[in-house]
Design a protein around this motif. Structure first.
Motif, PDB file in Angstrom:
ATOM      1  N   ASP A  88     -27.349 -16.975  45.786  1.00  0.00           N
ATOM      2  CA  ASP A  88     -28.735 -17.161  46.209  1.00  0.00           C
ATOM      3  C   ASP A  88     -28.847 -17.981  47.479  1.00  0.00           C
ATOM      4  N   GLY A  89     -27.735 -18.209  48.191  1.00  0.00           N
ATOM      5  CA  GLY A  89     -27.792 -18.943  49.449  1.00  0.00           C
ATOM      6  C   GLY A  89     -27.974 -20.438  49.286  1.00  0.00           C
ATOM      7  N   LEU A  90     -27.689 -20.970  48.097  1.00  0.00           N
ATOM      8  CA  LEU A  90     -27.828 -22.401  47.857  1.00  0.00           C
ATOM      9  C   LEU A  90     -26.453 -23.023  47.623  1.00  0.00           C
ATOM     10  N   VAL A  91     -26.349 -24.305  47.929  1.00  0.00           N
ATOM     11  CA  VAL A  91     -25.124 -25.067  47.689  1.00  0.00           C
ATOM     12  C   VAL A  91     -25.500 -26.394  47.061  1.00  0.00           C
ATOM     13  N   ALA A  92     -24.541 -26.999  46.385  1.00  0.00           N
ATOM     14  CA  ALA A  92     -24.752 -28.311  45.774  1.00  0.00           C
ATOM     15  C   ALA A  92     -24.135 -29.389  46.652  1.00  0.00           C
ATOM     16  N   LEU A  93     -24.827 -30.512  46.756  1.00  0.00           N
ATOM     17  CA  LEU A  93     -24.297 -31.669  47.465  1.00  0.00           C
ATOM     18  C   LEU A  93     -23.670 -32.665  46.507  1.00  0.00           C
TER      19      LEU A  93
END
Length: 459
Positions: free
Chosen positions: A121-126
């Motif tokens: 979904d084009g998201l990443v976790a920091l």
């Protein structure tokens, strides 16, 4: 008109030669630097939007801390108040929302990828930030009235209760739904309410509902207040370990006896809870410098010990449901970038983002720079050597005897007069003096020929 001083005219001519020779090289270097700056975008945006949660919740409190921390580095964090993790995810996935980062509760996402695949979904976790236990507070008199006992023992005993699970935008409805399904509780077995945290607590204290469930960090003011409210108990999840085995996004945690208030022994016994992990999730195209700053802020804000973690446990790369961002991985591996420990953020970031490009540009420009001095030398000497052509023509005419010697001498005088006005740097005056001596040599030859002819005519 007052004539320009000779030294000033020479200086301007030399400056022009220098500019015309080194100018293209300087323009090329500037163009490469601009292209690298445009492509790498080393300067991050000065404003970013962070989706938090309800006003009295832990997400809102942490959002204010992030905003204060990043403000010291010149970044304005705009806080977007929401109903919770589910709404935050929808805002992140909506390109028109303007939200770049959000707090997301583990297990709140209803879009599960196939086994073995990551979310596309084009998201990443920091990073994961803190445990966000599921708090289920209930009224003691409701337990006596509905269960004929003093305490609620497990989720399966909630049949027939009035339970608030929070508004649709929060992450709790999806989480509670999974836990109810595991306990065999179906729709209609109890009365579910979907009020926000503050209205739900008001209804609980007024006795109009029996229990409230929400996931939050213990720093939330509502959690602190309910833990010390007479007549309200917190569910001790005896099956916490079993829940963590069934649901990977859950962890068993322990609320130690007396951690809320040692003097009054609150809580009076250890309480077992299950806790999803709160994550900081961002767009994959978030500027790397901003990602780096948010991870550093997470370390400063969540790195201390707390009710459920020891110092240094968070932020971490554990229990993530999205791929870890490259900048976050770099931070967890190497810590704060070396330059940022000694330089202001904007300067350290500029150097960190541009140094590889600068090295590449220098590698291109060094070979090109070797042709600049010869070009400059050629340009200066060509100002002298171009007069040799005219001198050669005069000498050829002198040898052929086709023109009058007096006329040739006049041409030599005119040539000498023009050469005398040539301006060159001191390092090239040897070529100028050589030209003038060659003119003198041809003049001496022409004068000798004129003397010979005069002698012949006299004889």
């Amino acid at each position: 008109m007052v004539p320009m001083p000779r030294f000033l005219r020479n200086a301007l001519l030399n400056a022009r030669d220098f500019a015309l020779t080194f100018g293209p090289f300087a323009l090329l270097a500037a163009g490469l630097l601009w292209a690298a700056f445009w492509f790498l975008q080393p300067t991050p945006p000065t404003t970013v939007t962070l989706a938090t949660g309800p006003q009295q919740g832990a997400y809102a409190e942490f959002g204010r801390r992030y905003a204060a921390w990043l403000a010291r580095h010149g970044i304005e964090v705009v806080l977007r108040e929401t109903q919770g993790a589910a709404e935050n995810l929808e805002l992140l996935r909506d390109p028109a929302s303007g939200v770049s980062l959000a707090f997301v509760q583990g297990g709140a996402d209803t879009r599960e990828p196939p086994p073995g695949e990551t979310k596309g979904d084009g998201l990443v976790a920091l990073g994961s930030l803190f445990f966000e236990p599921l708090w289920l507070f209930y009224r003691e008199d409701s337990a006596r009235r509905l269960l004929r006992q003093a305490r609620l023992e497990n989720l399966g005993e909630l049949r027939g209760w009035k339970l608030n699970i929070g508004p649709p935008g929060s992450g709790v409805p999806n989480l509670i739904g999974r836990l109810f399904e595991a306990n065999g509780i179906r729709d209609g077995d109890l009365s579910l309410h979907r009020l926000g945290q503050t209205p739900a607590v008001i209804e609980l204290l007024a006795g109009r509902i029996d229990a409230v469930a929400f996931a939050s960090a213990p720093e939330a003011p509502i959690v602190q207040m309910l833990l010390q409210t007479p007549g309200v108990r917190l569910l001790d999840v005896a099956q916490a370990e079993a829940y963590s085995r069934r649901f990977p996004f859950l962890s068993p945690v322990l609320l130690p006896r007396g951690v809320v208030d040692l003097a009054n022994d609150v809580p009076p016994a250890d309480v077992r809870l299950v806790a999803p992990t709160a994550m900081l999730v961002a767009h994959a195209d978030l500027h790397p410098a901003l990602a780096q700053l948010f991870v550093q802020a997470a370390r400063a804000i969540h790195g201390n010990s707390g009710w459920f973690q020891r110092r240094g446990d968070f932020p971490s790369e554990r229990s993530l449901e999205w791929p870890l961002a490259a900048e976050a991985e770099r931070y967890f591996r190497s810590g704060t970038p070396w330059l940022q420990r000694y330089l202001p953020f904007w300067l350290a970031n500029l150097i960190d983002r541009m140094w590889l490009a600068l090295v590449s540009i220098i590698a291109v420009l060094i070979p090109l720079s070797r042709i600049v001095p010869p070009l400059y030398e050629f340009r200066v000497r060509s100002r002298i050597f171009r007069w040799y052509g005219q001198l050669r023509r005069i000498e050829d005419a002198l040898s052929d005897g086709e023109r009058d010697r007096v006329e040739l001498l006049r041409d030599l005088d005119e040539l000498d007069s023009r050469v005398e006005r040539i301006a060159v740097p001191l390092s090239h005056t040897d070529a100028l003096y050589a030209l003038r001596s060659h003119i003198r040599l041809v003049r001496n030859r022409a004068e000798a020929r004129s003397g010979e002819r005069a002698t012949e005519q006299a004889a």
